[in-house]
Scaffold this motif. Sequence first.
Motif, short mmCIF file in Angstrom:
data_model
loop_
_atom_site.label_atom_id
_atom_site.label_comp_id
_atom_site.label_asym_id
_atom_site.label_seq_id
_atom_site.Cartn_x
_atom_site.Cartn_y
_atom_site.Cartn_z
N LEU A 24 0.81 -1.23 0.00
CA LEU A 24 0.00 0.00 0.00
C LEU A 24 0.84 1.27 0.00
CD1 LEU A 24 -2.76 1.51 0.39
CD2 LEU A 24 -2.35 1.30 2.85
N LEU A 25 1.81 1.34 0.90
CA LEU A 25 2.49 2.60 1.14
C LEU A 25 3.64 2.87 0.19
CD1 LEU A 25 2.49 2.66 5.05
CD2 LEU A 25 0.92 3.78 3.47
N SER A 26 4.30 1.83 -0.32
CA SER A 26 5.43 2.10 -1.22
C SER A 26 4.99 2.81 -2.52
CB SER A 26 6.20 0.82 -1.53
OG SER A 26 5.43 -0.09 -2.27
N LEU A 66 -4.12 3.31 7.51
CA LEU A 66 -2.87 3.87 6.99
C LEU A 66 -3.10 4.65 5.69
CD1 LEU A 66 -0.55 0.82 7.68
CD2 LEU A 66 -0.43 3.05 8.81
N GLY A 67 -4.04 4.16 4.87
CA GLY A 67 -4.37 4.90 3.66
C GLY A 67 -4.96 6.26 3.98
N ALA A 68 -5.86 6.33 4.97
CA ALA A 68 -6.44 7.61 5.37
C ALA A 68 -5.37 8.52 5.97
CB ALA A 68 -7.56 7.37 6.38
N LEU A 69 -4.47 7.94 6.76
CA LEU A 69 -3.38 8.73 7.34
C LEU A 69 -2.46 9.28 6.26
CD1 LEU A 69 -1.92 9.71 9.89
CD2 LEU A 69 -0.68 7.54 9.92
N ALA A 70 -2.18 8.48 5.26
CA ALA A 70 -1.33 8.94 4.15
C ALA A 70 -1.99 10.09 3.40
CB ALA A 70 -1.03 7.78 3.20
N ASP A 71 -3.30 10.03 3.23
CA ASP A 71 -4.00 11.13 2.57
C ASP A 71 -3.95 12.41 3.40
OD1 ASP A 71 -4.68 9.64 0.37
OD2 ASP A 71 -6.67 9.07 1.12
N ALA A 72 -4.06 12.23 4.73
CA ALA A 72 -4.13 13.40 5.61
C ALA A 72 -2.76 14.00 5.92
CB ALA A 72 -4.85 13.03 6.91
N VAL A 100 4.69 9.88 6.85
CA VAL A 100 4.19 9.75 8.22
C VAL A 100 3.57 8.37 8.43
CG1 VAL A 100 2.49 10.64 9.88
CG2 VAL A 100 3.82 12.23 8.47
N ALA A 101 2.81 7.89 7.45
CA ALA A 101 2.18 6.57 7.57
C ALA A 101 3.24 5.47 7.69
CB ALA A 101 1.27 6.32 6.38
N VAL A 102 4.31 5.57 6.91
CA VAL A 102 5.39 4.58 7.00
C VAL A 102 6.07 4.65 8.36
CG1 VAL A 102 7.60 3.86 6.03
CG2 VAL A 102 5.77 4.56 4.50
N ALA A 103 6.25 5.87 8.88
CA ALA A 103 6.86 6.03 10.21
C ALA A 103 5.99 5.39 11.29
CB ALA A 103 7.08 7.51 10.51
#
Length: 428
Positions: A249-251, A372-378, A383-386
């Motif tokens: 998801l995050l990469s 994590l997807g919502a956090l990455a958007d916000a 930050v989400a990876v951290a």
Amino acid sequence: MASLETARPASARPALPRKYLLWLVGTRASLLGDAVLYFALGWAASAHGGGTAALVLTAITLPRTLLLLLGGAVCDRYGARPVMIAGDAVMLTLTLTLVLALVRPGPAASPWLLVTVAVVIGTVDACYLPATGAMPRQLVGKEQLPRALAMQQAGGQIASLLGAPMGSVLVAAAGLTGAAVADAGTFAIVLLVLIRLRPDFDVERSPRGEGLVAGTVGGVRIAAGHPVLRPALLLTAAAACFLLPVVSLLSPLLAREHGWSSEVTGLIAGGQSLGMLAVALVVSRRGTMSRIGRGAALGLCVSVPGITAMALAGTTAVVVAGGIVVGAGSGLFACHIGPLVLPCIPDTHLARMQALLVLVQSLALVVGNNVLGALADARGATVAVAVCAAGAFVAGIAGLLSKPMRRLHRKSSGVVPLVADSTVSRRS
């Protein structure tokens, strides 16, 4: 770090039973065929639009998730081998029926045909996955179980690596029909293997007087109250929530945030698979760490530097190296959590515990992906990876501090469980 088991030189270790290796080759070939078919189904569904593609994928995942615990109870009632034979027979019939439907003149595969195939696949998986997890206990002795499970993990990684590329080539050459024919061939192979195979170790089945629903609830109750299974399930949830989304998801989000190309995302995923495969091969050769509970927790800790490198990386080389470290940590966790859990499970609940492990992982992954997807958007992908790095670190330290996990160890006779388990007997 706990050292790998070195009581005997690697060359002196007895080879894994031929029956297990034959079963492993057959099931990994079937897994590769499944990966090809899944890719082909998604590609065929995408021709009807994004909504249809999502519906087809959901039609696989939803019944598999909803019926997983019940499928584990069915497997414990009737046995892993009979359930696998029945599942392979159903899937062979399904894939051949799909081929017949596709070769008839007319329009391309309809959305309802694809959804029907997907529902059957998900339903069969709900029984087949617990059976596959329980079957090694009937084919190898406890002293060889960790190496056998590590080899199973390595075979799964190879199938995962090859599945999508082979699927794309096969779909380009022969379409969904070709993928269905290939998958039918793998099911025929594993069906023949299972029919001829006779397990060497008897495993007690759940009583026939026990209802399937009651058996399902009983399995959850045992896991919740067990001093080892409970933290093992929590660690599994943490790994699914904080490790699996990092690459899948995050990469890609991280790559877009830094302006990297899509090839970088592919390299990260490849690096993760390479790290997991390398660790799995080492464990299949040398065995697990002697303190097997610590090995599972250390897997989460090992992944933290890799996740941190991905969060802070300014160059593609560093982020790809981080992906390899994440894969190594994931592989270390996966190769220890299976042999940690399996010997602690009463034989009458083998498949139900395997189903519970898969279900916990699936639910945690769904929650983790969405949060994590919502956090990455916000706040951004970095930050989400951290957050994933922090979560994996906390979970790993908690596992290392857990007394039942610390005390669990492997001797030459196998993992020493915390509950009596003497119902496995060698067949004469």
